[in-house]
Design an enzyme around this catalytic site. Structure first.
Site, PDB file in Angstrom:
ATOM      1  N   CYS A 377       2.500 -12.977  13.230  1.00  0.00           N
ATOM      2  CA  CYS A 377       1.599 -12.596  12.144  1.00  0.00           C
ATOM      3  C   CYS A 377       0.138 -12.684  12.599  1.00  0.00           C
ATOM      4  CB  CYS A 377       1.826 -13.499  10.939  1.00  0.00           C
ATOM      5  SG  CYS A 377       0.579 -13.324   9.647  1.00  0.00           S
ATOM      6  N   CYS A 380      -1.874 -15.346  10.747  1.00  0.00           N
ATOM      7  CA  CYS A 380      -1.610 -16.709  11.218  1.00  0.00           C
ATOM      8  C   CYS A 380      -2.365 -16.951  12.526  1.00  0.00           C
ATOM      9  CB  CYS A 380      -0.113 -16.929  11.436  1.00  0.00           C
ATOM     10  SG  CYS A 380       0.897 -16.812   9.935  1.00  0.00           S
TER      11      CYS A 380
END
Length: 457
Positions: A377, A380
């Site tokens: 991600c 993230c």
């Protein structure tokens, strides 16, 4: 072989309109308005037509997709077919400047190539095209849901560069059917793909059918999880060009290797007009209901479709460039095998059993803050430094900082039991309370995270 230029009354239910102020001496054939009159050769994977020169053609009134913007000229293309290895060309141009790449693209395709302009920082493409000294064309997708600031920016760009942007519109019947059946904001409930398909992807497909190549503002750093392998030039893997079939359209990405900050340095240095939304915190700009400013610690794409997972933050225009999870990237449990993130001795890595035990405790010796994440991600990834710094600051303070990988087979559990909505999700487990508290803000800089912890411990 020649091309017949067709013309139809301008209507939103078609795909285009002609500005009443457009002068009749502008030589701008409309995207999507060419129809193959006679075909003797095909263009496959690495072939292109050459020797393009203008000829006159009489306009016809029929059911063509687009009206003619300002003129009735059309290119005549000779029978000669030049074969070129565009994979090799991409390698040769990989370290070239955006200006050099733009110049090469315009040189090779002339009037059969156009710049796709979204109304954001990709105005840099228009500036590069101007600097080459070559003629160029620009088109844009008007979805009907853009910000007022974007429409004003379109007008400013047209005046600054003395050009006419060739606008593409969604089919009115399709939009009407979608809105009548699902409402104006259905994308908040069932995802944005259907709306984007009607308002963006299909109009783009019609536009590209009138071209042999197009130029985009894709950059590798825009979305590390999905655009990290964008080449500077490629055979378009999804859309078809004028001659139809795979290999009939080339896609040029002159700023693929350029960092976003360098794009902005260029815009400032050249005193290029920019969308006023940028000054309000918008970085990636799309339709008004699906775009918002980004906050400190957020990746630029987090301003788009923020209610969906990171891997859904694409509209479909560049589907062929998205990095998919292949066999080498996915393990047997359905989780990707990218290098892990949030690596620090100050961080605790929780297993499924560990997070279950932590959630069951009604009274804990220490408070915990836990990030539910996926290493692939990009959002993230962009908060990794802040979270690691938080862990280091909280070391020995009575608050444990931990991470739990919540993708793959752990995702369903995390959604049902840990309030996972999208990645990353941050939970605080208080010392004397069983129920975790979800961090609601999207400010993920270390100061904001520390304020959240201090308010609860």
């Amino acid at each position: 072989m020649a091309f017949a230029v067709t013309s139809s009354p301008a209507a939103i239910s078609g795909s285009s309109f002609s500005r009443s102020s457009a002068s009749s001496d502008l030589k701008i054939p409309q995207i999507g308005s060419f129809r193959l009159a006679d075909r003797h050769a095909t263009v496959n994977l690495s072939q292109k037509r050459c020797a393009v020169k203008p000829v006159n053609a009489e306009p016809k009134s029929n059911d063509s997709m687009l009206s003619h913007a300002a003129t009735t000229s059309a290119p005549e293309v000779s029978e000669k077919v030049e074969v070129e290895d565009f994979d090799q060309l991409a390698k040769e141009l990989n370290n070239a400047s955006p200006l050099e790449i733009m110049d090469k693209a315009l040189e090779k395709f002339g009037n059969d190539i156009a710049i796709a302009f979204s109304g954001a920082e990709d105005v840099a493409l228009i500036e590069y095209a101007k600097l080459t000294g070559r003629p160029f064309r620009v088109f844009s997708l008007d979805t009907g849901r853009l910000n007022p600031e974007t429409y004003r920016f379109f007008d400013e760009v047209e005046k600054h560069y003395a050009i006419r942007i060739e606008y593409m519109f969604p089919d009115a019947v399709e939009v009407q059917a979608l809105v009548r059946s699902k409402g104006l904001f259905s994308f908040y409930e069932d995802g944005h793909q259907e709306c984007c398909r009607v308002r963006k992807v299909r109009p783009l497909r019609r536009a590209l059918k009138g071209l042999r190549a197009w130029i985009t503002g894709q950059r590798k750093d825009q979305s590390p999880g999905t655009r990290s392998e964008v080449p500077v030039v490629q055979v378009d893997p999804v859309f078809e060009g004028l001659d139809g079939g795979y290999g009939s359209l080339l896609k040029w990405n002159p700023v693929a290797n350029v960092d976003g900050k360098d794009i902005w340095n260029f815009l400032r240095a050249m005193n290029v007009p920019v969308n006023s939304l940028h000054a309000q915190g918008f970085v990636s700009i799309g339709c008004e209901p699906c775009t918002r400013p980004v906050l400190p610690g957020q990746h630029e794409r987090e301003g788009r479709w923020w209610w969906e997972d990171a891997k859904a933050k694409e509209c479909g225009l560049h589907k062929g460039n998205l990095k998919e999870d292949g066999a080498a990237q996915v393990n047997g449990n359905g989780a990707t095998t990218e290098s892990d993130i949030f690596n620090s001795q100050s961080l605790v890595t929780l297993s499924r059993t560990g997070i279950e035990n932590l959630a069951k405790l009604e009274s804990r010796k220490e408070s915990w803050i836990v990030v539910l994440y996926a290493p692939w991600c990009p959002f993230c990834q962009v908060m990794e430094a802040s979270y690691v710094e938080l862990a280091e600051k909280l070391a020995g303070s009575g608050v444990k900082v931990a991470k739990f990988r919540a993708d793959g087979e752990q995702k369903e559990y995390s959604k049902n039991e840990l309030q996972l909505g999208s990645f990353p999700t941050i939970l605080f487990f208080p010392k004397h309370s069983a129920k975790p508290i979800k961090y609601a803000s999207e400010k993920r800089d270390v100061d904001s995270l520390m304020a959240f912890v201090n308010a609860l411990r």
